[in-house]
Design a protein around this motif. Structure first.
Motif, PDB file in Angstrom:
ATOM      1  N   LYS A  98       0.828  -1.128   0.030  1.00 46.92           N
ATOM      2  CA  LYS A  98      -0.068  -0.052   0.013  1.00 46.92           C
ATOM      3  C   LYS A  98       0.675   1.272  -0.124  1.00 46.92           C
ATOM      4  CE  LYS A  98      -4.528  -0.923   1.768  1.00 46.92           C
ATOM      5  NZ  LYS A  98      -5.663  -0.821   2.830  1.00 46.92           N
ATOM      6  N   VAL A  99       1.989   1.193   0.795  1.00 49.45           N
ATOM      7  CA  VAL A  99       2.630   2.497   0.558  1.00 49.45           C
ATOM      8  C   VAL A  99       3.474   2.606  -0.620  1.00 49.45           C
ATOM      9  CG1 VAL A  99       5.099   3.235   1.519  1.00 49.45           C
ATOM     10  CG2 VAL A  99       3.437   1.973   3.140  1.00 49.45           C
ATOM     11  N   ILE A 100       3.840   1.626  -1.494  1.00 49.82           N
ATOM     12  CA  ILE A 100       4.441   1.941  -2.857  1.00 49.82           C
ATOM     13  C   ILE A 100       3.167   2.561  -3.662  1.00 49.82           C
ATOM     14  CG2 ILE A 100       5.442   0.813  -4.656  1.00 49.82           C
ATOM     15  CD1 ILE A 100       7.136   1.499  -2.325  1.00 49.82           C
ATOM     16  N   GLU A 101       2.119   1.726  -3.548  1.00 54.93           N
ATOM     17  CA  GLU A 101       0.863   2.294  -4.321  1.00 54.93           C
ATOM     18  C   GLU A 101       0.781   3.569  -4.252  1.00 54.93           C
ATOM     19  OE1 GLU A 101      -2.297  -0.527  -3.655  1.00 54.93           O
ATOM     20  OE2 GLU A 101      -1.556  -1.863  -4.899  1.00 54.93           O
ATOM     21  N   TYR A 102       0.729   4.252  -2.852  1.00 49.77           N
ATOM     22  CA  TYR A 102       0.260   5.496  -2.661  1.00 49.77           C
ATOM     23  C   TYR A 102       1.509   6.402  -2.908  1.00 49.77           C
ATOM     24  CZ  TYR A 102      -1.052   9.528   0.176  1.00 49.77           C
ATOM     25  OH  TYR A 102      -1.352  10.759   0.641  1.00 49.77           O
ATOM     26  N   ASN A 153      15.350   3.391   2.007  1.00 47.82           N
ATOM     27  CA  ASN A 153      14.973   2.353   1.747  1.00 47.82           C
ATOM     28  C   ASN A 153      13.687   2.477   0.903  1.00 47.82           C
ATOM     29  OD1 ASN A 153      13.614   2.858   3.909  1.00 47.82           O
ATOM     30  ND2 ASN A 153      12.742   0.690   4.359  1.00 47.82           N
ATOM     31  N   LEU A 154      12.819   3.315   1.256  1.00 47.62           N
ATOM     32  CA  LEU A 154      11.439   3.465   0.472  1.00 47.62           C
ATOM     33  C   LEU A 154      11.769   4.074  -0.876  1.00 47.62           C
ATOM     34  CD1 LEU A 154       8.793   4.286   3.136  1.00 47.62           C
ATOM     35  CD2 LEU A 154       9.010   2.369   1.699  1.00 47.62           C
ATOM     36  N   ARG A 155      12.840   5.087  -0.855  1.00 43.57           N
ATOM     37  CA  ARG A 155      13.015   5.833  -2.104  1.00 43.57           C
ATOM     38  C   ARG A 155      13.673   4.825  -2.883  1.00 43.57           C
ATOM     39  NH1 ARG A 155      18.726   8.652  -1.618  1.00 43.57           N
ATOM     40  NH2 ARG A 155      19.169   6.326  -1.802  1.00 43.57           N
ATOM     41  N   ASP A 156      14.586   3.979  -2.759  1.00 50.22           N
ATOM     42  CA  ASP A 156      15.058   2.913  -3.498  1.00 50.22           C
ATOM     43  C   ASP A 156      14.117   2.123  -4.048  1.00 50.22           C
ATOM     44  OD1 ASP A 156      17.706   4.101  -3.090  1.00 50.22           O
ATOM     45  OD2 ASP A 156      18.117   2.475  -1.645  1.00 50.22           O
ATOM     46  N   THR A 157      13.214   1.607  -3.139  1.00 52.57           N
ATOM     47  CA  THR A 157      12.018   0.770  -3.486  1.00 52.57           C
ATOM     48  C   THR A 157      11.132   1.525  -4.623  1.00 52.57           C
ATOM     49  OG1 THR A 157      12.141  -0.394  -1.519  1.00 52.57           O
ATOM     50  CG2 THR A 157      10.128  -0.848  -2.780  1.00 52.57           C
ATOM     51  N   ILE A 180       9.334  11.874 -14.527  1.00 56.28           N
ATOM     52  CA  ILE A 180       9.009  10.735 -13.466  1.00 56.28           C
ATOM     53  C   ILE A 180      10.136  10.666 -12.393  1.00 56.28           C
ATOM     54  CG2 ILE A 180       8.586   8.181 -13.011  1.00 56.28           C
ATOM     55  CD1 ILE A 180       7.227   8.119 -15.642  1.00 56.28           C
ATOM     56  N   ARG A 181      11.272  10.968 -13.082  1.00 60.26           N
ATOM     57  CA  ARG A 181      12.338  10.577 -12.128  1.00 60.26           C
ATOM     58  C   ARG A 181      12.592  11.744 -11.339  1.00 60.26           C
ATOM     59  NH1 ARG A 181      18.180   8.558 -13.854  1.00 60.26           N
ATOM     60  NH2 ARG A 181      17.469   6.606 -13.454  1.00 60.26           N
TER      61      ARG A 181
END
Length: 312
Positions: A175-179, A236-240, A222-223
């Protein structure tokens, strides 16, 4: 109460109280660095909606003052309040209670999650100077009680209602990545990337604004949106998040552009051999007019210069 010059978002001025409630300031871990930073919880008195503002203090290196009408404000700092999505502030708090990778967490009430997070984030580490650990823990718990925060939990957690008044939550990386990907799309649709002069110059400098590079330009935008969000994301979330997009064509294009630029610079730079031959040519060139005239002087009978330095 001391007066401070403050910059506020226009859409939050309506319903804003002229008096700042000191109890509404919160020390929370910054979502990217984890360092405690100052935030402000505001409730609109007309709509009763809540917002979280990040507080920035711009302080001049030398002593300054502000003139406001007939009043002199001796504190020359400028306070800037900027809205921040509560989801970003939730991420380091929720991750602090998340088990190791590969181990699924359990559903728990929000109060239990925040209570554990406050202990793990600051309970075992010394607080920054002039800030007590109790204040940091208290502010996390106060932050968790805000309606906007409880609503934001639904964006990044699996939610279950186990009873009429009992709701439990479990952190969801999916859900985090989707958001976050939705936030990237919102930045793209809002033209925030194109309106930013820094972002625009960066895209143009890399040649993405040239004709025929429309697809690469879209990937570049996008980047840029991901980089913008990364200012409020743990590493870690940035890389994911970045791994969910395909930047291979863009990276290949940028690498080729860089190699071409370096090649042009190398071609224009004179080599040592060229410099040496140029210097030799200058030394062997035609002498000046004065030197040529001295060569024609008749020196017969003249004493040599060394004769003046012989012993008597």
């Amino acid at each position: 109460m001391a007066t401070h010059l403050t910059v506020l978002p226009v859409d939050l001025l309506h319903g804003w109280s002229t008096q700042i409630d000191l109890t509404s300031f919160l020390l929370l871990p910054h979502p990217r660095t984890g360092i405690p930073c100052l935030f402000y919880a505001i409730r609109n008195t007309k709509t009763q909606s809540q917002s979280i503002l990040e507080v920035h203090s711009v302080e001049p290196t030398d002593g300054r003052s502000w003139f406001l009408g007939e009043e002199v404000i001796t504190d020359g700092r400028l306070l800037i309040f900027t809205p921040v999505d509560p989801v970003f502030l939730l991420l380091p708090i929720l991750q602090a209670t998340n088990p190791l990778e590969g181990i699924e967490s359990h559903f728990r009430p929000a109060a239990d999650i925040f209570d554990e997070a406050s202990s793990k984030l600051f309970g075992g580490s010394p607080a920054p100077s002039d800030v007590s650990t109790q204040v940091l823990q208290r502010d996390i718990l106060q932050f968790s009680s805000l309606d906007s925060v409880r609503q934001s939990l639904h964006h990044v957690c699996d939610v279950k209602a186990v009873a009429q008044d009992v709701v439990v939550y479990r952190y969801s990386s999916i859900k985090v990545i989707e958001y976050l990907k939705k936030k990237v799309s919102q930045l793209m649709d809002s033209n925030a990337i194109d309106d930013s002069k820094v972002m625009f110059r960066s895209l143009a400098k890399n040649g993405l604004m040239d004709d025929g590079n429309e697809k690469l330009l879209e990937v570049g935008r996008i980047r840029a949106a991901c980089d913008l969000l990364s200012q409020y994301l743990p590493t870690n979330l940035r890389d994911t998040l970045l791994a969910t997009y395909d930047f291979s064509d863009l990276d290949a294009f940028l690498k080729k552009t860089l190699e071409q630029a370096l090649s042009v610079i190398a071609d224009k730079k004179p080599t040592k051999q060229v410099l040496k031959s140029t210097g030799d040519k200058k030394r062997k060139g035609k002498a000046s007019h004065g030197v040529e005239q001295l060569k024609k002087v008749n020196v017969n009978g003249m004493a040599k210069l060394s004769a003046f330095f012989k012993k008597a």
